[in-house]
Motif scaffolding. Structure first.
Motif, short mmCIF file in Angstrom:
data_model
loop_
_atom_site.label_atom_id
_atom_site.label_comp_id
_atom_site.label_asym_id
_atom_site.label_seq_id
_atom_site.Cartn_x
_atom_site.Cartn_y
_atom_site.Cartn_z
N THR A 48 0.86 -1.19 0.00
CA THR A 48 0.00 0.00 0.00
C THR A 48 0.89 1.24 0.00
OG1 THR A 48 -1.75 -1.15 1.19
CG2 THR A 48 -1.79 1.26 1.25
N THR A 59 -2.01 1.02 -4.61
CA THR A 59 -1.35 -0.25 -4.31
C THR A 59 -0.45 -0.66 -5.48
OG1 THR A 59 -3.18 -1.57 -5.22
CG2 THR A 59 -3.23 -1.07 -2.86
N ASP A 105 3.07 1.76 3.56
CA ASP A 105 2.48 1.36 4.84
C ASP A 105 2.70 -0.16 4.95
OD1 ASP A 105 1.02 0.64 7.03
OD2 ASP A 105 -0.76 1.82 6.52
N SER A 159 2.37 -2.19 7.26
CA SER A 159 1.40 -2.99 8.02
C SER A 159 0.29 -3.55 7.13
CB SER A 159 0.77 -2.13 9.14
OG SER A 159 -0.05 -1.10 8.59
N LYS A 160 0.12 -2.95 5.97
CA LYS A 160 -0.95 -3.40 5.07
C LYS A 160 -0.44 -4.36 3.99
CE LYS A 160 -4.11 0.58 5.39
NZ LYS A 160 -3.40 1.45 6.33
N ARG A 181 0.49 -7.56 1.92
CA ARG A 181 -0.06 -8.92 1.86
C ARG A 181 0.61 -9.69 0.72
NH1 ARG A 181 -1.66 -7.19 5.87
NH2 ARG A 181 -3.77 -7.11 6.76
#
Length: 597
Positions: free
Chosen positions: A493, A521, A548, A550-551, A553
């Motif tokens: 992200t 993204t 970011d 933490s986002k 995947r």
């Protein structure tokens, strides 16, 4: 009166050899058509879409009747001496020479001797079958049809039709494999008249043969060993066609190997046919279970040497949602630990079921061949159920190959289909960490006559070529080999700062706040360093952007067609214009002729 026997005119090609596929298919279709023609006697009493409710069970019963004809008198004689003994079932099976029997004096032919009592006698005849056959007949819910035909005065006529040469189903005339073909052709005709999908019940034999070739490839223990016993499982077995072809094919390669077939089927009629087929062949029919595989796994905790299947795709699983989600909560203690697909399509649930049935590598491992449409290759974003399922398969190195099949080879769909080949026996082999993609979409021949949506066949030569490509495991124009990581990516992200009225970034605790309207993204290939990618692909265009983390995947997709895309230059516009002018001139001439201009 014609008794069952091998002296009739019906003839079948014993094996599907090169050049015989089309003639065998035509022959099976012809014989099934003769049986289906008996439905002419049902006209007026039944509507066309109801014919199968009578023809299917009567064909199964007639097959049992013909098989038992040779030992009928011996069974009747034995029954008189053992009918009160607790071991009578075993003794009567020995007398019949089969795993089933009938202790009633009637046969189809003998029923015709007493037209006035045909209903009572026919019911007595059916009640004379051993319990395993009666359990099969119950699935057809045939009792009501007997009443209807008797009340309308056609029961005797229909049974008489099943004693004519066209309905001689003696195994000396029609082999078990050929009988399977006939069952499926009758189902296809029934499904067409009922406006159903015939293809949900069975798979073209050339597709099964290809799958079996791949499934058994290079299994030296089974192909060359003596008295080897293996197990095979189909979670959506239909009439059992896949299991039957696998067994028949294996016996051609090594007659001493025993292949024990297990399967589960939801549809009552096809379940009954599958179980009858297994019983007739002397297999353990108790290994065929009925019920919904997704909601009620009848083989929980069991594993098998091989799994092959053509499960339904594009079918929602909302009705099974509660049971499936409850099992998913068990994680990897159940079948659905890796994730769940969207409720609109349950085919990946069958894939997970197949994977859950694999033996551990220390116990010899397993191989799977399963058919899917294109959806499981790419549907679902990173972190979604389908992507997580692909992630589990690829990161555990279970995927050996995916084979793209030609279009228009299935009876109920013309869309692109693929065989997924999975194995947990790759360690230490050249396939370790690799996935082979084979584009066999162009390896087909056109049919002279379409069967539903089936307009193409895969000829024997193409089956051999696809099998060779798989076995050679080398790259070519239609075979490509990848690392498992090639299909993975990290979805990152990318944030941009929220600007205040003064044009400066809005800060909170000294950190710039993201502008959700500018959020974007990027999918970064797993083999590439994320920071390097970010600095090359993002920062030159958005110097104030950041990731970011933490986002982030990890996702997986297999864009099959992209790997085999070949650019074709557009035709010259002048050439297209000439064609258009020629068509216009042709149309002008046709209109002039119509209107006598």
């Amino acid at each position: 009166m014609l008794e069952c026997g091998a002296d009739d005119i019906l003839e079948f090609v014993p094996e599907e050899k090169e050049g015989n596929n089309m003639s065998l298919s035509a022959n099976i279709s012809e014989k099934a058509a003769l049986i289906w023609a008996i439905a002419d006697k049902l006209t007026g009493v039944y509507k066309p879409h109801e014919y199968g409710e009578v023809i299917l069970p009567l064909t199964v019963i007639r097959r049992f009747d013909c098989i038992l004809a040779d030992t009928k008198d011996a069974v009747l004689e034995k029954f008189e001496t053992v009918k009160n003994l607790p071991m009578r079932d075993v003794l009567l099976r020995n007398a019949s020479g089969k795993a089933f029997y009938n202790t009633n004096k009637f046969t189809f032919e003998r029923l015709l001797d007493d037209p006035d009592n045909i209903e009572t006698n026919f019911r007595d005849y059916l009640n004379g079958f051993s319990e395993n056959v009666q359990g099969i007949l119950e699935k057809f819910r045939f009792d009501g049809q007997i009443t209807t035909m008797a009340n309308k005065g056609i029961l005797y006529i229909v049974i008489k039709e099943f004693t004519t040469p066209k309905a001689n189903l003696h195994p000396d005339v029609i082999s078990n494999l050929e009988m399977g073909y006939i069952f499926e052709e009758i189902i296809r005709r029934f499904s067409e008249s009922h406006n159903e999908d015939a293809g949900q019940h069975y798979t073209p034999r050339e597709v099964i043969q290809l799958m079996v070739n791949i499934l058994f490839y290079d299994d030296n223990d089974m192909l060359s060993g003596n008295n080897v016993a293996k197990t095979i499982y189909d979670p959506a077995c239909g009439t059992g066609g896949m299991l039957s072809v696998a067994e028949e094919y294996l016996h051609r390669l090594n007659a001493s190997t025993e292949l024990m077939a297990f399967g589960q089927e939801l549809n009552d009629q096809t379940f009954a046919i599958c179980k009858a087929d297994m019983l007739i062949k002397g297999n353990n029919a108790d290994f065929i279970k009925d019920g919904n595989t997704l909601a009620d796994d009848q083989f929980e905790g069991q594993t098998f040497d091989y799994v092959l299947s053509n499960p339904p795709f594009g079918r929602e699983w909302k009705n099974e949602k509660a049971a499936i989600e409850a099992e998913a909560k068990r994680g990897f203690a159940g079948r659905f630990g890796p994730g769940l697909p969207a409720t609109s399509d349950g085919q990946m649930l069958f894939l997970l079921t197949a994977i859950s049935k694999m033996k551990q590598p220390k116990d010899g491992g397993s191989r799977i061949a399963i058919i899917h449409n294109g959806s499981p290759l790419f549907t679902g974003d990173a972190g979604s159920g389908p992507s997580e399922i692909r992630k589990y398969i690829l990161e555990n190195d279970l995927l050996e190959a995916i084979i793209a099949l030609p279009n228009d080879i299935f009876y109920n769909t013309g869309i692109a289909t693929y065989i997924w080949v999975l194995s947990n026996k790759k360690a230490g082999t050249r396939r370790e960490g690799k996935v082979q993609l084979i584009n066999a979409s162009g390896l087909y021949e056109k049919r002279r006559k379409a069967l539903g949506n089936k307009r193409n066949d895969i000829p024997e030569s193409a089956i051999r070529e696809i099998t060779r490509l798989y076995g050679d495991f080398v790259e070519s124009e239609i075979s490509k080999i990848f690392d498992t990581a090639d299909f993975g990516y990290t979805k990152i992200t990318v944030e941009r700062p929220l600007k205040g009225e003064n044009g400066q970034p809005v800060l909170k605790s000294g950190k710039p706040q993201p502008d959700t309207g500018l959020r974007d993204t990027e999918n970064v290939p797993l083999k590439e360093d994320i920071q390097t990618y970010f600095e090359r692909e993002v920062l030159p265009f958005a110097p104030d952007a950041w990731i970011d983390w933490s986002k982030s995947r990890v996702g997986y997709e297999i864009p099959f067609t992209r790997y085999f895309y070949q650019y074709e230059a557009p035709r010259p516009s002048a050439e297209i214009m000439q064609e258009i002018l020629a068509i216009e001139a042709e149309l002008d001439g046709a209109l002039a002729e119509v209107f006598k201009i």
